[in-house]
Design a protein around this motif. Structure first.
Motif: not given
Lengths: 429, 322
Positions: A259-260, A267, A408, B155-158, B174, B176
């Motif tokens: 999704p991001q 964005k 990560q 979700d990590r960012d949003a 994060d 995942r």
């Protein structure tokens, strides 16, 4: 008792009709041959854009009917195809093969008709050299398929973010910023220093893959299908180059198709992304009309790029191998590829089609009228033939995962490399 | 109830009565066949279907697992080599660990929560039917939809989860990247979907407990908690055992939630370092991404054996409790 017998009859009738059904579903067109008509069944995934071509072919070949059976997603199509090929029924007369699947089938070319037996040898000049080689067995005796489209690759970038970072925004000047991947890294560092809040690219997987295919004539395997991942300097070079970009903080660590990632196009959370021809539609859809003109396309760093592509092949189980081979030749000819490009935007693998005015003159309005036909054409023509071994895709997935682990911060680059090599070794064991 | 079901020897099958004389011996044979055979005939459809769609694939999978079976079809017979390789495969043990781990992380809070919800619903409340229906709603939602929505929450960012954590000053997670965080996210999905279902089962069992027991306990001065511990839980033990077994089996087959949570084209590996790859994902990866059918079949049989083992353990615990 009479009643009993009727039951048996009914059961028999049911079984017979079931068998008939199975024959219809599986045989694919052998029913038609008796009446003088031949039905050719073409199995495809995604969109090949052949509808018009079938009509033309049928008009030119009286007595032949072409029927396409499509499965929308490659992920659903691949296991079905395995099934048809393994059981020897259901594959129809022509099957579409994505390049990863083709590579895996190449270990066992006997399941497909050797198109060289049907005069395909004279068509070599109609295909990009590397595309032709991909479908040819190592000994050069068997040609499994003929190329359809290629995922010709450019580098998409956000003009507004480039402007903010004080970089040029014109696509030729942007392309001149990165003749090599080293220069791409340097540009990324400049971009990061400017502090726009965006990352330079989405995630390292596609960058790594693009660098890798520019590293000579083979990657994880040598041409005798031996795993040479550790000893091939090209693989390590591509890995190290990618790791340098990660440690420089260029990657947004955003998984593709998450999704991001989708939201990122709108964005502007990343400034560049290697974009195969088939991704332009995705970008336009995700970024939306309000961002028209903000995305543009430049050339990729280094010598060309491609991501994905397909072939058409005739399975041995086809009852009309000659006609099927003829159809394959027709669909993959330059005119056929140009028509498919016009219908669905599938980028051709035939130099004649690439040089045709229809492709060369094609521009993408959403991307500031970028001459993508030209950019993509140069990108695929610059590529050299590359040999991919049977487990190429799974190994590449392991390497990509190792890179993500570095992004990560879960593994050091050295540990990640060791893990990737170990995973690859276990895959081919 | 049981007394009514006992076959009465006094009444002979009424069908025999109107048939006189000549065909007697044959009729007798038929009716004996009818009585002895027809029950088997009635249950035959299930067993036939089970044989075709259950037993045969099971056997065939075992057969495939003994071969070097790849994309080009059946290869050499290799005996137990696939199993030997499997036992030395760290990815398999990792997947098994993940599956059992998520099983515990998901099931324990889920059943405790279900018990609490059930006991709350087991009293006089307004809008009772509405509430009882409400807790069952998640089960109607498709797993894919649950997966997609929760993937966005985590979700990590949003994501919403990180947004809420941010309000109390916790750094974004994060989800995942680590085992604990991904297990937690996936367990949340499982729990959201199944807690209501389990509490409804508990509720049904609770309704069968005689009210007098609670009244007596109340007279003796037992509070709500004490009543729950000393009356409710012991009385609904069969329901608890049922939910434990069914959750165990479902947990061993966990597939869709982690797959959708994983995202990206290579989601089947369950994270960059296989942080949340379950055994069924591992099986799918081996069989349908690497096209190593022999190995994939060996994994399938190991999953079967592990489920059998867990069920056996459950069974013995139940027997001892009786």
């Amino acid at each position: 008792m009479a009643r009993h017998r009727r039951g048996v009859l009914a059961a028999l009738a049911a079984a017979a009709s079931l068998a008939l059904l199975a024959a219809c579903g599986g045989g694919g067109g052998d029913g038609g041959s008796g009446s003088g008509r031949t039905t050719l069944v073409v199995k495809t995934f995604g969109q090949f854009g052949y509808d018009e071509l079938y009509k033309k072919y049928e008009a030119a070949h009286p007595g032949v009917t072409v029927k396409e059976e499509n499965i929308a997603k490659l992920g659903d199509y691949a296991p079905k195809l395995q099934q048809w090929m393994a059981t020897g029924r259901g594959a129809g007369d022509v099957v579409a093969l994505e390049e990863g699947i083709l590579t895996q089938f190449k270990a066992d070319p006997g399941k497909f008709v050797n198109l060289l037996d049907y005069g395909a040898g004279s068509l070599k000049g109609n295909f990009l050299d590397w595309k032709w080689q991909q479908a040819l067995t190592t000994d050069g005796k068997d040609l499994i398929g003929l190329g359809t489209d290629v995922g010709a690759q450019g580098m998409c970038y956000r003009t507004d973010l480039f402007k903010k970072a004080g970089l040029p925004t014109d696509r030729d000047q942007v392309g001149a910023l990165w003749p090599t991947w080293e220069a791409y890294l340097a540009t990324g560092e400049r971009f990061t220093k400017a502090g726009t809040g965006a990352h330079f690219f989405d995630s390292s997987g596609s960058i790594y893959k693009n660098i890798l295919i520019q590293q000579g004539d083979h990657t994880y395997y040598d041409t005798s299908n031996k795993l040479v991942m550790e000893s091939n300097p090209g693989v390590k070079a591509a890995w190290d180059q990618t790791v340098r970009m990660i440690t420089a903080g260029l990657s947004g660590n955003i998984l593709s198709y998450s999704p991001q990632w989708n939201a990122g196009f709108k964005k502007g959370t990343f400034a560049t992304i290697p974009c195969p021809s088939w991704m332009l539609g995705t970008i336009e859809k995700q970024a939306g009309p309000e961002n028209a003109g903000k995305w543009d396309v430049a050339k990729v760093p280094g010598a060309g790029g491609v991501n994905g592509g397909s072939f058409l092949a005739v399975p041995k189980q086809s009852k009309h191998q000659k006609q099927a081979a003829d159809l394959v030749k027709y669909l993959t000819a330059a005119q056929g590829q140009t028509a498919a490009f016009q219908a669905k935007g599938n980028f051709p693998s035939s130099p004649q089609a690439i040089d045709s005015p229809a492709v060369q003159g094609y521009t993408a309005p959403y991307f500031g009228n970028a001459p993508v036909g030209k950019i993509f054409g140069e990108s695929v023509k610059a590529l050299k033939p590359l040999y991919l071994g049977p487990q190429n895709n799974p190994i590449n997935d392991e390497v990509t995962n190792a890179l993500i682990a570095v992004e990560q911060g879960k593994l050091s680059p050295d540990a990640a490399w060791k893990k990737a090599v170990g995973d690859a070794k276990r895959l081919v064991q | 109830m049981a007394t009514h079901l006992r076959p009465s020897t006094a009444a002979p099958p009424t069908r025999d009565a109107p048939a006189p004389g000549a065909h007697r011996p044959r009729e007798k044979l038929l009716s004996r066949l009818d009585r002895g055979g027809s029950p088997y005939l009635f249950i035959a459809p299930f067993f036939l279907l089970f044989a075709v769609f259950g037993l045969y694939p099971l056997g065939y999978t075992a057969w495939v697992s003994l071969h070097d079976w790849t994309i080009s079809g059946k290869g050499d017979y290799v005996g137990l080599a696939n199993y030997r390789q499997l036992f030395g495969d760290p990815d398999f043990w990792n997947a098994l660990g993940n599956t059992l781990g998520m099983l515990v992380v998901a099931t324990v809070p889920q059943l405790v929560l279900a018990l609490i919800v059930a006991s709350l619903l087991n009293q006089q409340l307004r809008a009772m039917t509405f509430l009882r229906l409400g807790i069952l709603l998640p089960i109607v939602t498709s797993v894919a939809a649950v997966g997609i929505v929760f993937s966005q929450i985590f979700d990590r960012d949003a994501g919403m989860a990180n947004g809420l954590l941010g309000l109390v000053g916790v750094h974004p997670v994060d989800w995942r990247a680590d085992k604990w965080s991904s297990w937690l996210a996936i367990s949340t999905m499982v729990d959201w979907r199944w807690t209501g279902y389990n509490s409804l089962i508990y509720l049904a069992a609770m309704q069968a407990i005689p009210r007098e027991l609670y009244e007596a306990a109340a007279v003796d001065g037992a509070g709500r908690i004490r009543q729950l511990r000393s009356i409710t839980v012991p009385m609904i033990r069969p329901a608890v055992i049922f939910t434990v077994i069914s959750s165990t089996i479902a947990g061993m087959q966990l597939f869709t939630e982690p797959l959708i949570f994983g995202q990206g084209p290579d989601a089947i590996s369950g994270g960059s370092l296989r942080q949340f790859q379950t055994v069924s994902m591992f099986m799918f990866e081996k069989a349908f991404r690497n096209f190593d059918y022999g190995y994939g079949s060996a994994v399938a049989w190991m999953i079967f054996l592990v489920i059998m083992l867990l069920t056996a353990i459950n069974f013995f615990i139940v027997r001892r409790m009786k």
